[in-house]
Design an enzyme around this catalytic site. Sequence first.
Site, PDB file in Angstrom:
ATOM      1  N   SER A 220       0.840  -1.200   0.000  1.00 14.57           N
ATOM      2  CA  SER A 220       0.000   0.000   0.000  1.00 14.57           C
ATOM      3  C   SER A 220       0.870   1.243   0.000  1.00 14.57           C
ATOM      4  CB  SER A 220      -0.895   0.017   1.236  1.00 14.57           C
ATOM      5  OG  SER A 220      -1.436   1.313   1.391  1.00 14.57           O
TER       6      SER A 220
ATOM      7  N   HIS B  29      -1.279  -1.310  -4.182  1.00 14.24           N
ATOM      8  CA  HIS B  29      -2.537  -0.914  -3.527  1.00 14.24           C
ATOM      9  C   HIS B  29      -2.554   0.601  -3.336  1.00 14.24           C
ATOM     10  CE1 HIS B  29      -6.022  -1.913  -0.933  1.00 14.24           C
ATOM     11  NE2 HIS B  29      -5.588  -0.952  -0.116  1.00 14.24           N
TER      12      HIS B  29
ATOM     13  N   ASP C 144      -4.726   3.666  -1.800  1.00 15.86           N
ATOM     14  CA  ASP C 144      -5.805   4.013  -0.873  1.00 15.86           C
ATOM     15  C   ASP C 144      -6.317   5.413  -1.170  1.00 15.86           C
ATOM     16  OD1 ASP C 144      -6.058   1.724   0.930  1.00 15.86           O
ATOM     17  OD2 ASP C 144      -3.979   2.172   1.468  1.00 15.86           O
TER      18      ASP C 144
ATOM     19  N   MET D 201      -8.943   8.197  -0.173  1.00 17.23           N
ATOM     20  CA  MET D 201      -9.788   8.583   0.968  1.00 17.23           C
ATOM     21  C   MET D 201     -10.295  10.000   0.750  1.00 17.23           C
ATOM     22  SD  MET D 201      -7.576   7.184   4.180  1.00 17.23           S
ATOM     23  CE  MET D 201      -6.615   5.659   4.095  1.00 17.23           C
TER      24      MET D 201
ATOM     25  N   HIS E  40      -8.373   1.117  -3.772  1.00 18.53           N
ATOM     26  CA  HIS E  40      -9.288   0.889  -2.637  1.00 18.53           C
ATOM     27  C   HIS E  40      -9.934   2.233  -2.321  1.00 18.53           C
ATOM     28  CE1 HIS E  40      -9.568  -0.143   1.958  1.00 18.53           C
ATOM     29  NE2 HIS E  40     -10.757  -0.053   1.386  1.00 18.53           N
TER      30      HIS E  40
ATOM     31  N   MET F 236     -12.072   4.494  -0.354  1.00 15.27           N
ATOM     32  CA  MET F 236     -12.754   4.759   0.920  1.00 15.27           C
ATOM     33  C   MET F 236     -13.432   6.113   0.781  1.00 15.27           C
ATOM     34  SD  MET F 236      -9.694   3.253   3.251  1.00 15.27           S
ATOM     35  CE  MET F 236      -8.601   3.273   1.834  1.00 15.27           C
TER      36      MET F 236
ATOM     37  N   MET G 268     -11.581  -5.803   5.589  1.00 20.75           N
ATOM     38  CA  MET G 268     -10.731  -4.890   6.362  1.00 20.75           C
ATOM     39  C   MET G 268     -10.367  -5.534   7.692  1.00 20.75           C
ATOM     40  SD  MET G 268     -10.193  -2.028   4.612  1.00 20.75           S
ATOM     41  CE  MET G 268      -9.214  -1.348   5.931  1.00 20.75           C
TER      42      MET G 268
ATOM     43  N   ASP H  28      -6.680  -6.421   4.443  1.00 20.99           N
ATOM     44  CA  ASP H  28      -6.052  -5.097   4.414  1.00 20.99           C
ATOM     45  C   ASP H  28      -6.063  -4.508   5.817  1.00 20.99           C
ATOM     46  OD1 ASP H  28      -5.121  -2.577   3.798  1.00 20.99           O
ATOM     47  OD2 ASP H  28      -6.885  -1.973   2.628  1.00 20.99           O
TER      48      ASP H  28
HETATM   49  C1  DX5 Z   1      -6.196   1.612   5.757  1.00 22.73           C
HETATM   50  C2  DX5 Z   1      -5.787   1.254   4.353  1.00 22.73           C
HETATM   51  C3  DX5 Z   1      -4.694   0.275   4.266  1.00 22.73           C
HETATM   52  C4  DX5 Z   1      -3.394   0.735   4.881  1.00 22.73           C
HETATM   53  C5  DX5 Z   1      -2.740  -0.477   5.466  1.00 22.73           C
HETATM   54  O1  DX5 Z   1      -7.425   2.259   5.722  1.00 22.73           O
HETATM   55  O2  DX5 Z   1      -6.891   0.710   3.639  1.00 22.73           O
HETATM   56  O3  DX5 Z   1      -4.473  -0.134   2.922  1.00 22.73           O
HETATM   57  O4  DX5 Z   1      -2.499   1.313   3.977  1.00 22.73           O
HETATM   58  O5  DX5 Z   1      -1.601  -0.070   6.147  1.00 22.73           O
HETATM   59  P1  DX5 Z   1      -0.855  -1.067   7.132  1.00 22.73           P
HETATM   60  O6  DX5 Z   1      -0.401  -2.226   6.340  1.00 22.73           O
HETATM   61  O7  DX5 Z   1       0.264  -0.230   7.669  1.00 22.73           O
HETATM   62  O8  DX5 Z   1      -1.857  -1.454   8.193  1.00 22.73           O
HETATM   63 ZN    ZN Z   2      -6.462  -0.177   1.647  1.00 22.45          ZN
END
Ligand code: DX5
Ligand code: ZN
Length: 219
Positions: free
Chosen positions: A8, A31, A33, A35, A64, A66, A135, A173
């Site tokens: 990620s 990956h 993220d 947000m 991903h 969010m 998650m 994740d």
């Molecule tokens: C959290 C993200 C994850 C995050 C995971 O909301 O969806 O993808 O980057 O990070 P680690 O592996 O550090 O928990």
């Molecule tokens: Zn993620």
Amino acid sequence: MQPLIAPSILSADFARLAAEADAVANADWLHVDVMDNHFVPNLTIGLPVVRSLRKATDLPLDCHLMIDDPDRWAPPYAEAGARNVTVHAEAAADPVQLARALRSAGALAGLAVKPGTPLEPYLDVLTGYDTLLVMTVEPGFGGQEFLAEVLPKVREARRRVESGHLRLHVEVDGGINATTIEAAAEAGADVFVAGSAVFSAADPAQAVADLRQRAAGAG
Ligand code: DX5
Ligand code: ZN
């Protein structure tokens, strides 16, 4: 089952994303993220960065989202060339139609569930998806601790795949590292997102290889 490792970039240096992607060229997916500071209390990157990243790396992008209103905002990520686009079950108004839109734009369609969201209400909907993202932390931030209490949901998903009810990747994740990945693999996950465990390592590519080996040994 061949484990897929998806570093990620949330834990990478956002000013050097192309170089950070190069540093994990042995990964399976990258990956990303996204947000929006509404669905989760954090703000990261969006479509323009995904478009640029697409040109900067050959790694398949695993987006991903969010975000609120993925019905409106998710398909452009598929059109931008993401391999997999995952939306949250808690946010999608019409997840059946949304999966169709993502697939017809050329991506795999993913559905994500937060730790407290059960699978049962989505079992029919999931027949139209390629990826289920379970998650294993509350979404929003990297570096949180793995929630082992979510593992029964991973097991349940794997059972549904093995019995032929579903045909999809089971992705985990949050909090995945050398200590937790084996439990997730043993429960039936086959795609493993890892942010801090990869990008905080002295050698990110070695961290990817190590995680893959542990998952393969346990799955
Ligand atoms: C959290 C993200 C994850 C995050 C995971 O909301 O969806 O993808 O980057 O990070 P680690 O592996 O550090 O928990
Ligand atoms: Zn993620």
